[in-house]
Write a protein that holds these residues in place. Sequence first.
Motif, mmCIF file in Angstrom:
data_model
loop_
_atom_site.group_PDB
_atom_site.id
_atom_site.type_symbol
_atom_site.label_atom_id
_atom_site.label_comp_id
_atom_site.label_asym_id
_atom_site.label_seq_id
_atom_site.Cartn_x
_atom_site.Cartn_y
_atom_site.Cartn_z
ATOM 1 N N LEU A 226 1.835 1.818 5.131
ATOM 2 C CA LEU A 226 0.561 2.109 4.473
ATOM 3 C C LEU A 226 0.555 1.566 3.049
ATOM 4 O O LEU A 226 -0.465 1.030 2.577
ATOM 5 N N CYS A 227 1.678 1.702 2.358
ATOM 6 C CA CYS A 227 1.766 1.176 0.989
ATOM 7 C C CYS A 227 1.552 -0.337 0.965
ATOM 8 O O CYS A 227 0.805 -0.858 0.126
ATOM 9 N N THR A 228 2.218 -1.051 1.871
ATOM 10 C CA THR A 228 2.068 -2.503 1.896
ATOM 11 C C THR A 228 0.662 -2.901 2.328
ATOM 12 O O THR A 228 0.085 -3.850 1.777
ATOM 13 N N TRP A 229 0.109 -2.181 3.294
ATOM 14 C CA TRP A 229 -1.235 -2.517 3.790
ATOM 15 C C TRP A 229 -2.277 -2.393 2.683
ATOM 16 O O TRP A 229 -3.079 -3.294 2.456
ATOM 17 N N PHE A 230 -2.254 -1.251 1.984
ATOM 18 C CA PHE A 230 -3.228 -1.053 0.913
ATOM 19 C C PHE A 230 -2.846 -1.828 -0.341
ATOM 20 O O PHE A 230 -3.717 -2.134 -1.164
ATOM 21 N N GLY A 231 -1.564 -2.143 -0.503
ATOM 22 C CA GLY A 231 -1.161 -2.939 -1.653
ATOM 23 C C GLY A 231 -1.744 -4.333 -1.618
ATOM 24 O O GLY A 231 -2.174 -4.869 -2.651
ATOM 25 N N PHE A 232 -1.780 -4.944 -0.436
ATOM 26 C CA PHE A 232 -2.376 -6.275 -0.323
ATOM 27 C C PHE A 232 -3.883 -6.248 -0.590
ATOM 28 O O PHE A 232 -4.459 -7.275 -0.951
ATOM 29 N N GLY A 233 -4.507 -5.088 -0.421
ATOM 30 C CA GLY A 233 -5.949 -5.003 -0.635
ATOM 31 C C GLY A 233 -6.341 -4.600 -2.041
ATOM 32 O O GLY A 233 -7.522 -4.691 -2.394
ATOM 33 N N MET A 234 -5.392 -4.137 -2.860
ATOM 34 C CA MET A 234 -5.714 -3.702 -4.217
ATOM 35 C C MET A 234 -5.652 -4.880 -5.180
ATOM 36 O O MET A 234 -4.790 -4.969 -6.057
ATOM 37 N N PHE A 235 -6.562 -5.818 -5.013
ATOM 38 C CA PHE A 235 -6.584 -7.002 -5.858
ATOM 39 C C PHE A 235 -7.053 -6.690 -7.270
ATOM 40 O O PHE A 235 -6.698 -7.390 -8.224
#
Length: 254
Positions: A226-235
Amino acid sequence: MKTITPLVRPGSSLRSRHSSLDIVALLIALTLIAIVCVPLIQVVVGMVWKDGGFSLEAFERTLAIPDLGSLVFNTLVVVVVSSACAVVIGFLLAWANQRTDARLGILNDILPYLPFLLPPVAGAVGWTMLLSPRAGLLNAWIRDALSLVGIHMESGPFDINSWYGLIMVYTIYAVPYVYMNVAAALASFDSSLEEASRLSGASYLRTLRKVTLPTLAPSVGVGFLLCTWFGFGMFSIAAIIGTPRRSTSSPCGS
């Protein structure tokens, strides 16, 4: 005259009620999937279908971006490192909250979820106002305090527009995803397994390594994903914190 009552099996009404709820839940799930997938499919189709024909122009423009390799590498570094830090911090917070007496009442249940209440854009702007090298409020207070003992600085001592600043903000927003999964797993974890291990002569570290961690591994893994998934989206965080550094030197963010 005897009346014949129909034979009703016990639990049939309960099963029919469950089947109704299942149908409603399925309809809601399909609706949510449609809301998410339909726009995504339209975007993908629009990338490969243009002016009534198949086209790879969108991919060619993407591959032609200058320093694309370094941008991808920087993004991977920030997301993976911040996710790893979030796993450690989130696990320790969940452990302290569920397995120790180090509680602050309801604050222990609220504080780990505070990043959910603040949008990433607002959080990035707030940290920039606090830890900007020259104009940051916290840096200014620290420089004023150091000047009293004869230490004079023109900027710093902290710089939010750096690798550690970017990773720190990403980590703050990633911690809740790990905490909520590990805390839920610890709440339902059967502590008798650890007690049996201790009664068998195993040490605390061996019990942690052989019993606790393997049981919590799925929850930790889900939190990391979940951290990596949302991390890629937090531009927005990288755009606000990493852009000033990119304009003065090499890029430090995605």
